[in-house]
Design a protein around this motif. Structure first.
Motif, PDB file in Angstrom:
ATOM      1  N   ALA A  85       0.821  -1.209   0.000  1.00 30.13           N
ATOM      2  CA  ALA A  85       0.000   0.000   0.000  1.00 30.13           C
ATOM      3  C   ALA A  85       0.857   1.261   0.000  1.00 30.13           C
ATOM      4  O   ALA A  85       0.429   2.312  -0.502  1.00 30.13           O
ATOM      5  N   LEU A  86       2.070   1.172   0.552  1.00 33.03           N
ATOM      6  CA  LEU A  86       2.977   2.326   0.627  1.00 33.03           C
ATOM      7  C   LEU A  86       4.012   2.338  -0.501  1.00 33.03           C
ATOM      8  O   LEU A  86       4.894   3.184  -0.521  1.00 33.03           O
ATOM      9  N   ARG A  87       3.884   1.410  -1.435  1.00 31.02           N
ATOM     10  CA  ARG A  87       4.874   1.242  -2.503  1.00 31.02           C
ATOM     11  C   ARG A  87       5.052   2.520  -3.329  1.00 31.02           C
ATOM     12  O   ARG A  87       6.178   2.967  -3.566  1.00 31.02           O
ATOM     13  N   ALA A  88       3.950   3.097  -3.779  1.00 27.35           N
ATOM     14  CA  ALA A  88       4.032   4.296  -4.614  1.00 27.35           C
ATOM     15  C   ALA A  88       4.587   5.480  -3.826  1.00 27.35           C
ATOM     16  O   ALA A  88       5.306   6.317  -4.369  1.00 27.35           O
ATOM     17  N   HIS A  89       4.261   5.527  -2.542  1.00 26.40           N
ATOM     18  CA  HIS A  89       4.765   6.634  -1.722  1.00 26.40           C
ATOM     19  C   HIS A  89       6.285   6.611  -1.650  1.00 26.40           C
ATOM     20  O   HIS A  89       6.947   7.628  -1.933  1.00 26.40           O
ATOM     21  N   PHE A  90       6.843   5.449  -1.291  1.00 26.94           N
ATOM     22  CA  PHE A  90       8.295   5.382  -1.165  1.00 26.94           C
ATOM     23  C   PHE A  90       8.990   5.561  -2.514  1.00 26.94           C
ATOM     24  O   PHE A  90      10.091   6.113  -2.585  1.00 26.94           O
ATOM     25  N   ALA A  91       8.340   5.124  -3.600  1.00 25.89           N
ATOM     26  CA  ALA A  91       8.925   5.324  -4.924  1.00 25.89           C
ATOM     27  C   ALA A  91       8.957   6.802  -5.280  1.00 25.89           C
ATOM     28  O   ALA A  91       9.942   7.290  -5.863  1.00 25.89           O
ATOM     29  N   PHE A  92       7.903   7.536  -4.941  1.00 28.83           N
ATOM     30  CA  PHE A  92       7.907   8.968  -5.255  1.00 28.83           C
ATOM     31  C   PHE A  92       8.910   9.715  -4.388  1.00 28.83           C
ATOM     32  O   PHE A  92       9.591  10.640  -4.873  1.00 28.83           O
ATOM     33  N   VAL A  93       9.022   9.339  -3.120  1.00 33.64           N
ATOM     34  CA  VAL A  93      10.060   9.938  -2.278  1.00 33.64           C
ATOM     35  C   VAL A  93      11.436   9.692  -2.893  1.00 33.64           C
ATOM     36  O   VAL A  93      12.278  10.600  -2.963  1.00 33.64           O
ATOM     37  N   GLU A  94      11.665   8.459  -3.369  1.00 34.38           N
ATOM     38  CA  GLU A  94      12.947   8.126  -3.981  1.00 34.38           C
ATOM     39  C   GLU A  94      13.189   8.966  -5.224  1.00 34.38           C
ATOM     40  O   GLU A  94      14.311   9.426  -5.480  1.00 34.38           O
ATOM     41  N   ASP A  95      12.141   9.185  -5.989  1.00 33.83           N
ATOM     42  CA  ASP A  95      12.266  10.024  -7.187  1.00 33.83           C
ATOM     43  C   ASP A  95      12.668  11.437  -6.811  1.00 33.83           C
ATOM     44  O   ASP A  95      13.521  12.050  -7.466  1.00 33.83           O
ATOM     45  N   ARG A  96      12.075  11.969  -5.765  1.00 38.99           N
ATOM     46  CA  ARG A  96      12.449  13.323  -5.322  1.00 38.99           C
ATOM     47  C   ARG A  96      13.900  13.350  -4.830  1.00 38.99           C
ATOM     48  O   ARG A  96      14.612  14.331  -5.057  1.00 38.99           O
ATOM     49  N   LEU A  97      14.338  12.305  -4.155  1.00 36.74           N
ATOM     50  CA  LEU A  97      15.723  12.243  -3.680  1.00 36.74           C
ATOM     51  C   LEU A  97      16.717  12.264  -4.836  1.00 36.74           C
ATOM     52  O   LEU A  97      17.852  12.723  -4.684  1.00 36.74           O
ATOM     53  N   ASN A  98      16.299  11.764  -5.986  1.00 44.12           N
ATOM     54  CA  ASN A  98      17.175  11.715  -7.149  1.00 44.12           C
ATOM     55  C   ASN A  98      17.187  13.013  -7.939  1.00 44.12           C
ATOM     56  O   ASN A  98      17.953  13.148  -8.895  1.00 44.12           O
ATOM     57  N   GLN A  99      16.340  13.968  -7.566  1.00 43.24           N
ATOM     58  CA  GLN A  99      16.288  15.254  -8.265  1.00 43.24           C
ATOM     59  C   GLN A  99      17.181  16.274  -7.544  1.00 43.24           C
ATOM     60  O   GLN A  99      17.445  16.155  -6.351  1.00 43.24           O
TER      61      GLN A  99
END
Length: 402
Positions: A85-99
């Motif tokens: 259920a939290l998969r998309a959340h952590f993926a988006f956080v990871e995407d922001r970390l890469n920016q």
């Protein structure tokens, strides 16, 4: 680069383990009643679980990727629905970390430290051509307008934002649109009818003239490069956690079981050498999956650490390794955890198949998780890499064939 490994794992995990215990206590009841995990998600939000990867200086915990996925494994042991259920959340956080660092990135981090969560809106079903995207986001007077619908919207029923895969209406480019769920243009339905992972909030989401802020649409090509392996690792951690839960439940079941068969090997089930062998086999399978998943996270961490190095050859090599390692782990976890979930019943008895015990949920959940990103193509990719040196498939689409 953001600070990482600011605390040791045990110190970090100690903060959340009491919450995991509370979550586990209600897991069977939620499964039997098909009761969405709204309260458990709230407990996690209040404890800052959604900020695990956010740097300490930005209000998070600064956890490494191995630490994140170990915690997701512990959470999955308590209730396997919640990491997914939290998969998309952590993926988006990871995407922001890469920016690159920016005020917009800081704004997202502040939202997450305030407890907001992101859900997923990528998959479309119906009579679609391969790769076709019907959901469109179009320029409007004050930003963008989104129209379309998604299925398998994992986590969206718990989320404040939805990470939507769409096409721009003006130039046809594939984009990501971040949509706030707290508006009339977003309708979420709890209609996921899979036999497993029933409480992940993976139903239909409809967008009807939904408003999207101007900065919240960006090209899909800008997404972080190891995203496929990252998404897979959430599922791998979920499988590892299910393996732990199977070991826990079979050990407790054998320890407490009173009834024996006339042709068994001992007066107590917990002293029956054949039964103990079954439990030992299950525990060993779960251990192998756990160790494999943890090992694979090291390659993912390496990909993160190199993402802004400027060394394209090293970056690509790290991304290939992260994808291949996650594929190998998926092949192992899919096989061993589903086997363990079946073998569990050889150590118990017919009475343990009662619905009230919900032990069948382990197989149903493991099989459902394993059906994401078909494992047959993962093993093929691994073989093609080992034999021919061909890089694995990083991005794929689904739809009707010719």
């Amino acid at each position: 680069m953001p600070k990482q490994l600011t605390t040791d794992y045990q110190t970090l995990a100690a903060r959340f383990r009491p919450i995991f215990t509370r979550i586990a206590e209600g897991a069977v009841e939620r499964e039997l009643d098909r009761q969405l995990a709204v309260e458990p998600i709230r407990w996690l939000k209040e404890a800052g679980f959604g900020t695990l990867r956010i740097p300490v200086e930005e209000g998070g915990f600064g956890a490494t990727l191995p630490q994140l996925f170990q915690l997701l494994t512990e959470l999955a042991e308590a209730d396997s629905n919640l990491p997914q259920a939290l998969r998309a959340h952590f993926a988006f956080v990871e995407d922001r970390l890469n920016q690159p660092d920016s005020e917009e990135r800081k704004r997202w981090f502040r939202r997450f430290t305030d407890g907001e969560l992101v859900g997923s809106g990528w998959t479309e079903i119906g009579n679609l051509k391969l790769g076709e995207v019907v959901t469109k986001v179009s320029p409007s007077e004050n930003g963008w307008t989104l129209n379309g619908h998604k299925f398998y919207s994992t986590g969206t029923l718990y989320a404040d934002w939805i990470d939507v895969y769409a096409q721009r209406g003006d130039n046809g480019r594939d984009v990501i649109a971040l949509v706030n769920t707290h508006q009339t243009g977003v309708q979420r339905e709890d209609d996921w009818d899979g036999f497993g992972q029933r409480l992940t909030g993976s139903g239909t989401t409809r967008f009807e003239q939904a408003k999207v802020e101007a900065p919240h649409v960006y090209d899909f090509s800008e997404r972080f490069r190891y995203q496929t392996a990252f998404y897979q690792h959430v599922l791998l951690s979920t499988l590892a956690g299910i393996g732990r839960a199977i070991t826990r439940d079979v050990a407790q079941g054998v320890a407490n079981r009173k009834r024996i068969y006339s042709h068994s090997n001992a007066n107590l089930v917990k002293q029956d050498v054949q039964v103990l062998q079954v439990v030992g086999q299950i525990s060993s399978w779960a251990y192998a999956v756990d160790a494999t998943v943890q090992q694979a996270t090291q390659a993912l961490q390496q990909a993160y650490e190199l993402h802004d190095s400027g060394d394209e050859a090293a970056i690509q090599q790290a991304n290939v390794k992260a994808e291949v390692d996650s594929a190998k782990a998926q092949v192992i976890a899919t096989d061993l955890v589903t086997r363990a979930a079946t073998e569990l019943f050889n150590a118990l008895g017919a009475s343990d198949t009662r619905t009230s015990k919900a032990l069948d949920r382990h197989w149903r959940n493991a099989r459902t998780v394993s059906s994401h990103n078909p494992v047959i193509y993962k093993s093929r990719n691994v073989g093609d890499w080992e034999v021919n040196g061909n890089e694995p498939t990083f991005i794929w689409q689904i739809g009707n064939g010719e």
